[in-house]
Scaffold this active site. Sequence first.
Site, PDB file in Angstrom:
ATOM      1  N   GLU A  38       0.817  -1.206   0.000  1.00 15.74           N
ATOM      2  CA  GLU A  38       0.000   0.000   0.000  1.00 15.74           C
ATOM      3  C   GLU A  38       0.861   1.272   0.000  1.00 15.74           C
ATOM      4  O   GLU A  38       1.760   1.420   0.834  1.00 15.74           O
ATOM      5  CB  GLU A  38      -0.948  -0.006   1.216  1.00 15.74           C
ATOM      6  CG  GLU A  38      -1.841   1.222   1.327  1.00 15.74           C
ATOM      7  CD  GLU A  38      -2.730   1.443   0.108  1.00 15.74           C
ATOM      8  OE1 GLU A  38      -3.301   0.462  -0.404  1.00 15.74           O
ATOM      9  OE2 GLU A  38      -2.841   2.605  -0.346  1.00 15.74           O
ATOM     10  N   THR A  82      -6.333   2.535  -5.069  1.00 17.42           N
ATOM     11  CA  THR A  82      -6.141   1.094  -4.896  1.00 17.42           C
ATOM     12  C   THR A  82      -6.968   0.288  -5.891  1.00 17.42           C
ATOM     13  O   THR A  82      -6.488  -0.675  -6.498  1.00 17.42           O
ATOM     14  CB  THR A  82      -6.523   0.650  -3.467  1.00 17.42           C
ATOM     15  OG1 THR A  82      -5.611   1.211  -2.545  1.00 17.42           O
ATOM     16  CG2 THR A  82      -6.485  -0.873  -3.322  1.00 17.42           C
ATOM     17  N   HIS A 199      -0.869   3.550   4.778  1.00 15.55           N
ATOM     18  CA  HIS A 199      -1.845   4.383   4.066  1.00 15.55           C
ATOM     19  C   HIS A 199      -1.981   5.695   4.808  1.00 15.55           C
ATOM     20  O   HIS A 199      -1.983   5.718   6.037  1.00 15.55           O
ATOM     21  CB  HIS A 199      -3.189   3.641   4.005  1.00 15.55           C
ATOM     22  CG  HIS A 199      -4.204   4.273   3.104  1.00 15.55           C
ATOM     23  ND1 HIS A 199      -4.775   5.506   3.362  1.00 15.55           N
ATOM     24  CD2 HIS A 199      -4.737   3.849   1.930  1.00 15.55           C
ATOM     25  CE1 HIS A 199      -5.614   5.801   2.393  1.00 15.55           C
ATOM     26  NE2 HIS A 199      -5.609   4.818   1.505  1.00 15.55           N
ATOM     27  N   ASP A 258       1.049   0.286  -5.074  1.00 19.45           N
ATOM     28  CA  ASP A 258      -0.138   0.627  -5.872  1.00 19.45           C
ATOM     29  C   ASP A 258      -0.153   2.062  -6.385  1.00 19.45           C
ATOM     30  O   ASP A 258      -0.641   2.324  -7.477  1.00 19.45           O
ATOM     31  CB  ASP A 258      -1.448   0.272  -5.145  1.00 19.45           C
ATOM     32  CG  ASP A 258      -1.673   1.039  -3.848  1.00 19.45           C
ATOM     33  OD1 ASP A 258      -0.693   1.559  -3.265  1.00 19.45           O
ATOM     34  OD2 ASP A 258      -2.840   1.114  -3.420  1.00 19.45           O
ATOM     35  N   HIS A 259       0.367   2.996  -5.605  1.00 23.27           N
ATOM     36  CA  HIS A 259       0.371   4.411  -6.012  1.00 23.27           C
ATOM     37  C   HIS A 259       1.209   5.203  -5.025  1.00 23.27           C
ATOM     38  O   HIS A 259       1.666   4.659  -4.026  1.00 23.27           O
ATOM     39  CB  HIS A 259      -1.049   4.982  -6.093  1.00 23.27           C
ATOM     40  CG  HIS A 259      -1.876   4.696  -4.862  1.00 23.27           C
ATOM     41  ND1 HIS A 259      -1.666   5.330  -3.675  1.00 23.27           N
ATOM     42  CD2 HIS A 259      -2.883   3.812  -4.647  1.00 23.27           C
ATOM     43  CE1 HIS A 259      -2.526   4.871  -2.771  1.00 23.27           C
ATOM     44  NE2 HIS A 259      -3.261   3.927  -3.330  1.00 23.27           N
TER      45      HIS A 259
HETATM   46  C1  GP9 Z   1      -9.220   0.397   1.443  1.00 21.44           C
HETATM   47  C2  GP9 Z   1      -7.819   0.415   0.950  1.00 21.44           C
HETATM   48  C3  GP9 Z   1      -7.343   1.813   0.592  1.00 21.44           C
HETATM   49  O1  GP9 Z   1      -9.861  -0.832   1.505  1.00 21.44           O
HETATM   50  O2  GP9 Z   1      -7.610  -0.528  -0.024  1.00 21.44           O
HETATM   51  O3  GP9 Z   1      -7.649   2.254  -0.670  1.00 21.44           O
HETATM   52  P1  GP9 Z   1      -7.015   3.605  -1.283  1.00 21.44           P
HETATM   53  O4  GP9 Z   1      -7.461   4.765  -0.420  1.00 21.44           O
HETATM   54  O5  GP9 Z   1      -5.542   3.469  -1.269  1.00 21.44           O
HETATM   55  O6  GP9 Z   1      -7.554   3.698  -2.653  1.00 21.44           O
HETATM   56 MN    MN Z   2      -4.022   2.303  -2.134  1.00 19.53          MN
END
Ligand code: GP9
Ligand code: MN
Length: 429
Positions: A38, A82, A199, A258-259
């Site tokens: 993440e 995500t 996150h 992911d980003h």
């Molecule tokens: C939430 C998590 C975060 O279930 O996968 O998503 P994001 O905010 O990174 O798109």
């Molecule tokens: Mn994410």
Amino acid sequence: DSNDIKPVLKFLKKNYASPNIEYYGQAKGKNIIIIHLESFQQFMIDYKWKGEEVTPNLNKLYHASDTISFDNFFNQVGQGKTADAELMLENSLYGLPEGSAMVTDGTTNTFQSAPALLEQKLGYTTASFHGDVPSFWNRDNAYKSFGYQYFFSKDYLPKVKDEDMGYGVKDKLFLKESAYYLEQLPQPFYAKLITVSNHYPYIIDKKNTSIKSWNTGDSTVDHYVQTARYLDESVGELLNYLDSTGLRKNTMLVLYGDHYGISNNHKAAIAQILGKKSVDNYDLAMFQKVPFMINMEGLKGGVNHTYGGEIDVLPTIEDLLGISSNKYVQFGQDLLSKNRNQIVPFRNGDWVTNKYTKYNGDYYYTSSGKEIKSPTKAQKAEFAKIQKYVTTDLGLSDKVVNGDLLRFYKLKGFKTVNKKSYSYTLKNG
Ligand code: GP9
Ligand code: MN
């Protein structure tokens, strides 16, 4: 109607990148574990803070002789964050220019996704794991469309004290508990583990803090280094466990960020973190790099410098498994192919290639970062050609998603996924 898919097929045929025979089929029969890191960015690899490596476990994996690591791999997400990353990795389709395709189209559209393809073609068991509620990003519906046999959400994880940190069950607990399920899946399996602790807003409790925060003075950024360390420790523990159970031996690991975690609104902090006076649009474009690594016993590893991104992951995996993707409606190109175009479209129409970078309206040489203030006529023509590819690529992918065009596309030997045959709810008792 069914004619709408024709320009898509024509474009994909023209841009198909054939597999690299050195790698084709190398992962045949292996389990696949995708580890979603993440908000984890490439600059953190080998990054040091106060003289100390922040992510020693990921660094070790990055440099391992049986890991192919990519150092020019970019995230290509839009607002779906995500969910866009998941959609790209599992379908080689782009997220939409606005909103999240997994939310708006994930329930109703027809997909020919990795889980369904691998189950039908190669007999894989398929499962996704996530420590958040199942409805987040509409996963509980989209996964049915993708053909996931199992979805282990937060509901499947034991309730313990202080289990939550930010967006769900903290990574160490999540990966530990998920591994117990993983072990019981019939092999070969294709499993995706989506971490959450690293996150925004980078919440971490004292007990799990093992490195000092940054001190840029930007409080939204400073704790990133601590949750990134925690993510690294969590992955380290998982790898140890996979080693000790022997599961690692017949498994191909795929890791990706992911980003970005730190958005472009934090330029001053980014400059400090990178040890620069200031950052320009070139630096911000390069800041969109995320790790992508493939690790497997016996794999011929090394750092690969090809320019690519999340859209390219699925064709890469397919070729490693020896299922050629040349008839699939997938917009990426195998990262190991020798004839890739090395054009990386961003969701807003900007792009990076091995030669040039366009970001927020500015043009640069990709290798030196030097700005091209007044391009020559020939360069203008090159930019226009790249832009045309990028616009067409994104636009045709949007047509597939918005028009649900895969319902018109018959893939030989592939049965349309029956969403109704899946259920992820935990039965009582
Ligand atoms: C939430 C998590 C975060 O279930 O996968 O998503 P994001 O905010 O990174 O798109
Ligand atoms: Mn994410």
